[in-house]
Scaffold this active site. Sequence first.
Site, PDB file in Angstrom:
ATOM      1  N   CYS A   1     -12.097  -9.699   3.904  1.00 49.88           N
ATOM      2  CA  CYS A   1     -11.907  -8.248   4.001  1.00 49.88           C
ATOM      3  C   CYS A   1     -13.220  -7.482   4.127  1.00 49.88           C
ATOM      4  O   CYS A   1     -13.214  -6.257   4.165  1.00 49.88           O
ATOM      5  CB  CYS A   1     -11.110  -7.741   2.798  1.00 49.88           C
ATOM      6  SG  CYS A   1     -12.067  -7.699   1.269  1.00 49.88           S
TER       7      CYS A   1
ATOM      8  N   CYS B   1     -17.250 -10.292   1.770  1.00 49.46           N
ATOM      9  CA  CYS B   1     -16.058 -11.139   1.715  1.00 49.46           C
ATOM     10  C   CYS B   1     -15.725 -11.621   3.125  1.00 49.46           C
ATOM     11  O   CYS B   1     -15.635 -10.806   4.051  1.00 49.46           O
ATOM     12  CB  CYS B   1     -14.876 -10.341   1.148  1.00 49.46           C
ATOM     13  SG  CYS B   1     -13.309 -11.255   1.241  1.00 49.46           S
TER      14      CYS B   1
ATOM     15  N   LYS C   1      -7.946 -54.620  -9.410  1.00 51.01           N
ATOM     16  CA  LYS C   1      -8.662 -53.354  -9.214  1.00 51.01           C
ATOM     17  C   LYS C   1      -7.733 -52.250  -8.725  1.00 51.01           C
ATOM     18  O   LYS C   1      -6.819 -52.486  -7.953  1.00 51.01           O
ATOM     19  CB  LYS C   1      -9.775 -53.555  -8.180  1.00 51.01           C
ATOM     20  CG  LYS C   1     -10.783 -54.612  -8.571  1.00 51.01           C
ATOM     21  CD  LYS C   1     -11.640 -54.164  -9.717  1.00 51.01           C
ATOM     22  CE  LYS C   1     -12.959 -53.660  -9.196  1.00 51.01           C
ATOM     23  NZ  LYS C   1     -13.987 -53.626 -10.224  1.00 51.01           N
TER      24      LYS C   1
ATOM     25  N   CYS D   1     -15.225 -11.255  -4.515  1.00 52.48           N
ATOM     26  CA  CYS D   1     -14.918 -10.164  -3.591  1.00 52.48           C
ATOM     27  C   CYS D   1     -14.504  -8.948  -4.418  1.00 52.48           C
ATOM     28  O   CYS D   1     -13.675  -9.053  -5.321  1.00 52.48           O
ATOM     29  CB  CYS D   1     -13.777 -10.602  -2.670  1.00 52.48           C
ATOM     30  SG  CYS D   1     -12.951  -9.234  -1.853  1.00 52.48           S
TER      31      CYS D   1
ATOM     32  N   ASP E   1     -14.269 -48.516 -17.399  1.00 50.33           N
ATOM     33  CA  ASP E   1     -15.397 -48.489 -16.475  1.00 50.33           C
ATOM     34  C   ASP E   1     -16.622 -47.984 -17.223  1.00 50.33           C
ATOM     35  O   ASP E   1     -16.969 -46.818 -17.168  1.00 50.33           O
ATOM     36  CB  ASP E   1     -15.046 -47.562 -15.307  1.00 50.33           C
ATOM     37  CG  ASP E   1     -15.954 -47.800 -14.126  1.00 50.33           C
ATOM     38  OD1 ASP E   1     -16.721 -48.786 -14.155  1.00 50.33           O
ATOM     39  OD2 ASP E   1     -15.903 -46.991 -13.181  1.00 50.33           O
TER      40      ASP E   1
ATOM     41  N   TYR F   1     -12.931 -55.825 -26.654  1.00 48.65           N
ATOM     42  CA  TYR F   1     -11.885 -56.588 -25.979  1.00 48.65           C
ATOM     43  C   TYR F   1     -11.992 -58.092 -26.126  1.00 48.65           C
ATOM     44  O   TYR F   1     -11.128 -58.799 -25.630  1.00 48.65           O
ATOM     45  CB  TYR F   1     -11.771 -56.201 -24.506  1.00 48.65           C
ATOM     46  CG  TYR F   1     -13.054 -56.219 -23.720  1.00 48.65           C
ATOM     47  CD1 TYR F   1     -13.706 -57.407 -23.432  1.00 48.65           C
ATOM     48  CD2 TYR F   1     -13.593 -55.028 -23.243  1.00 48.65           C
ATOM     49  CE1 TYR F   1     -14.869 -57.409 -22.689  1.00 48.65           C
ATOM     50  CE2 TYR F   1     -14.755 -55.023 -22.504  1.00 48.65           C
ATOM     51  CZ  TYR F   1     -15.399 -56.216 -22.220  1.00 48.65           C
ATOM     52  OH  TYR F   1     -16.547 -56.214 -21.495  1.00 48.65           O
TER      53      TYR F   1
ATOM     54  N   GLU G   1      -4.872 -55.532 -20.200  1.00 45.13           N
ATOM     55  CA  GLU G   1      -5.745 -54.522 -20.810  1.00 45.13           C
ATOM     56  C   GLU G   1      -6.286 -53.588 -19.739  1.00 45.13           C
ATOM     57  O   GLU G   1      -6.675 -54.043 -18.671  1.00 45.13           O
ATOM     58  CB  GLU G   1      -6.936 -55.217 -21.502  1.00 45.13           C
ATOM     59  CG  GLU G   1      -6.503 -56.200 -22.570  1.00 45.13           C
ATOM     60  CD  GLU G   1      -7.649 -57.101 -23.050  1.00 45.13           C
ATOM     61  OE1 GLU G   1      -8.810 -56.866 -22.669  1.00 45.13           O
ATOM     62  OE2 GLU G   1      -7.347 -58.046 -23.797  1.00 45.13           O
TER      63      GLU G   1
ATOM     64  N   LYS H   1      -8.952 -51.782 -17.708  1.00 43.93           N
ATOM     65  CA  LYS H   1     -10.351 -52.191 -17.505  1.00 43.93           C
ATOM     66  C   LYS H   1     -11.219 -50.942 -17.553  1.00 43.93           C
ATOM     67  O   LYS H   1     -11.260 -50.159 -16.608  1.00 43.93           O
ATOM     68  CB  LYS H   1     -10.504 -52.902 -16.162  1.00 43.93           C
ATOM     69  CG  LYS H   1     -11.887 -53.464 -15.949  1.00 43.93           C
ATOM     70  CD  LYS H   1     -11.903 -54.407 -14.759  1.00 43.93           C
ATOM     71  CE  LYS H   1     -13.268 -55.025 -14.569  1.00 43.93           C
ATOM     72  NZ  LYS H   1     -14.301 -54.039 -14.207  1.00 43.93           N
TER      73      LYS H   1
ATOM     74  N   CYS I   1      -7.755  -6.698  -0.748  1.00 43.62           N
ATOM     75  CA  CYS I   1      -8.168  -7.868   0.042  1.00 43.62           C
ATOM     76  C   CYS I   1      -6.934  -8.730   0.308  1.00 43.62           C
ATOM     77  O   CYS I   1      -6.241  -9.155  -0.621  1.00 43.62           O
ATOM     78  CB  CYS I   1      -9.224  -8.664  -0.712  1.00 43.62           C
ATOM     79  SG  CYS I   1      -9.624 -10.246   0.063  1.00 43.62           S
TER      80      CYS I   1
HETATM   81  C1  9MJ Z   1     -12.972 -53.998 -19.750  1.00 51.71           C
HETATM   82  N1  9MJ Z   1     -14.004 -53.709 -18.977  1.00 51.71           N
HETATM   83  O1  9MJ Z   1     -12.268 -53.122 -20.231  1.00 51.71           O
HETATM   84  C2  9MJ Z   1     -12.930 -57.492 -20.136  1.00 51.71           C
HETATM   85  N2  9MJ Z   1     -12.707 -55.371 -20.028  1.00 51.71           N
HETATM   86  O2  9MJ Z   1     -12.934 -59.881 -20.540  1.00 51.71           O
HETATM   87  C3  9MJ Z   1     -11.649 -55.898 -20.741  1.00 51.71           C
HETATM   88  N3  9MJ Z   1     -13.489 -56.405 -19.658  1.00 51.71           N
HETATM   89  C4  9MJ Z   1     -13.489 -58.820 -19.982  1.00 51.71           C
HETATM   90  N4  9MJ Z   1     -11.802 -57.224 -20.813  1.00 51.71           N
HETATM   91  C5  9MJ Z   1     -13.704 -60.961 -20.198  1.00 51.71           C
HETATM   92  N5  9MJ Z   1     -10.634 -55.171 -21.286  1.00 51.71           N
HETATM   93  C6  9MJ Z   1     -14.731 -60.536 -19.425  1.00 51.71           C
HETATM   94  C7  9MJ Z   1     -14.608 -59.167 -19.278  1.00 51.71           C
END
Ligand code: 9MJ
Length: 670
Positions: free
Chosen positions: A411, A408, A314, A426, A117, A225, A113, A115, A432
């Site tokens: 020029c 500028c 990551k 400018c 943020d 998720y 999946e 991740k 120019c």
């Molecule tokens: C995120 N942040 O998209 C988990 N997460 O599963 C996904 N985080 C997660 N799964 C268990 N897709 C703990 C965190």
Amino acid sequence: MTEVEQRIGELRSQLHEHNHRYYILDDPAVPDVEYDRLLRELIALEDQHPNLLVADSPSQRVGSPPLSAFSQISHRLPMLSLDNAFDEEEFAEFDRRVRERLGTTDEISYACEPKLDGIAVSIVYQRGVMEQAATRGDGYTGEDITHNVRTIGSVPLRLVGKGYPELLEVRGEIYMPLAGFEAYNERAKESGEKPFVNPRNAAAGSLRQLDSRITAQRPLEMCCYSVGFTEGGTLPGKQAAILDQLAEWGFKINSESAVAKGVRRCEEYYQQLVERRASLPYDIDGIVYKVNDLDLQDRLGFVSRAPRWAIARKFPAQEEITRILDIELQVGRTGAVTPVARLEPVFVGGVTVSNATLHNFDEIARLDARVGDKVTVRRAGDVIPQVVSVLLECRSAASQALTPPEQCPVCSSPLEREAEEAVLRCTGGIACSAQRREAIKHFASRRAMDIDGLGDKLVDQLIDAQLIDSVADLYQLSLEQLSALERMGDKSARNLIDALDKSRQTSMERFLFALGIREVGEATARSLAQTFRTWEALASATEEDFRAVDDVGPVVASHILEFLQDPRRMAVVEALLAAGIQWPVVSVEENERPLAGQTWVVTGTLQSMSREEAKEQLRSLGAKAAGSVSAKTDCLLAGTAAGSKLAKAEKLGIPVLDESAFLAMLESHA
Ligand code: 9MJ
């Protein structure tokens, strides 16, 4: 049941349905105005009959009066964090441990999946009605953000379908999609408010509001998720099947999720997502791999705060800290003066960055950025690196603020600032040399005249060798002149001459776009070309004629007229036309073309042409080429390795053409 109760019930179920179609299925059934009308009617009835108000009413999405404080909520099951793997080897190590613990040498199936943020949340449903939402907090206790989460369109207030447990806790991420983040910041800057540093902070700040009416204004989304605590019901035995089940109950799940068996397939998933990271509509900071089988998850269990059955792989960080060595001023094609920070090189977003744009002097003032400052630099995907904030506490006492220039830097023409605009420009125009240099680069570029082999470096070289001074000079270059250049072999020189030759035969829209008239992008160039067809017709058009063209407003019209009235620019155009630049004059009327009125989307890899070429073919047949699939799409052209767009088209029942069918269609219209 009274008539009012009945009407309120109808409105609520219609609004729940419209909401689900809009936010989850991406397939709205009614226009926004109709949704708003139903919502207003519901709110008015509830105002008149406050005794009938319930917490899961769609009216609650607009927010409610402020709380005085957040209360704490204990999670029924702890919300765990994830261990990290920073490279392929660390993931392989994790997989070895999993198999060792399970006593198997078989390859493991992982749910993969993206991740997201954002901010992790837990939402509890009682008998299908949303009851409570909380942040992760320390994993055991979080803050009650029910009032804010209710305002998020993609969070169902009431589940759809059947078979959900009596008590269902779902977990997921609340995030701000990039488009919403950028639009929000744009507005914040305009109204003098402080913009958010990144989408994650934007989501966090929006959820931290005591007044949910503020949260309701923020473009947040929620993607589920996992399932936490449940009571009275059963769930599928695989993570991927749980996601599908959640989608059936009305939750948004990530369409990029997939199952991969074994380390090698997981790595392939990682590679393809890294490559597409920049084109996703939201920020992700990695991939979560979860052992797909829940029985195996149970056998693996937990260690301290993290499950042994999942790991976050990551991506390279997208933000890093470095120092501004200098601030230089660049003059662009349209004269815009852009301050650029020269940075101590830093590895961020997967590459080494040594320059970052500061956009304009308003932005420098807002950041209070100065030479010598320590700054946070962000590079997300293909976007140019940005300075996002200054670490003021590290600033030296001797540092000085930069004052905007009046002339500028190239020029020396005076700089001007137009009303409502942040940029300094400018006034030298084509006089120019910096503007001319950038204009040549634009002219040669792929989307403009597409002169193969004539990249920015070679343009610089040709100008510095005094072989060219404007775009018209390109077509006077000789083989001898080119062969004499440093690092240029006979063959490359020949190729460039051939490429220039080939570019003489073009389309009017490419030519108009290539001229670099201010505010005339590809779409406007296309409309202008469709209307005027010949240079003579365009050059003799009046302001009124221009205003009658699709997407040409007063500002664009005035820029076009200014261009046409500039004798130096017109001399360049005349020279280009005299050098043999020409295009076929299309005679078929717009609405007679075979695909007139249709919207197409192109996805995947085509063997016989690029996606851009396919779009051009479609446009020449009268179709519009859109970037994403929606209910308005008439047809999807899918090459190989077509991903989510193909899935979506199939879901929406939109016709899909493969490449050979497409070629046959082109043939039939040739
Ligand atoms: C995120 N942040 O998209 C988990 N997460 O599963 C996904 N985080 C997660 N799964 C268990 N897709 C703990 C965190």
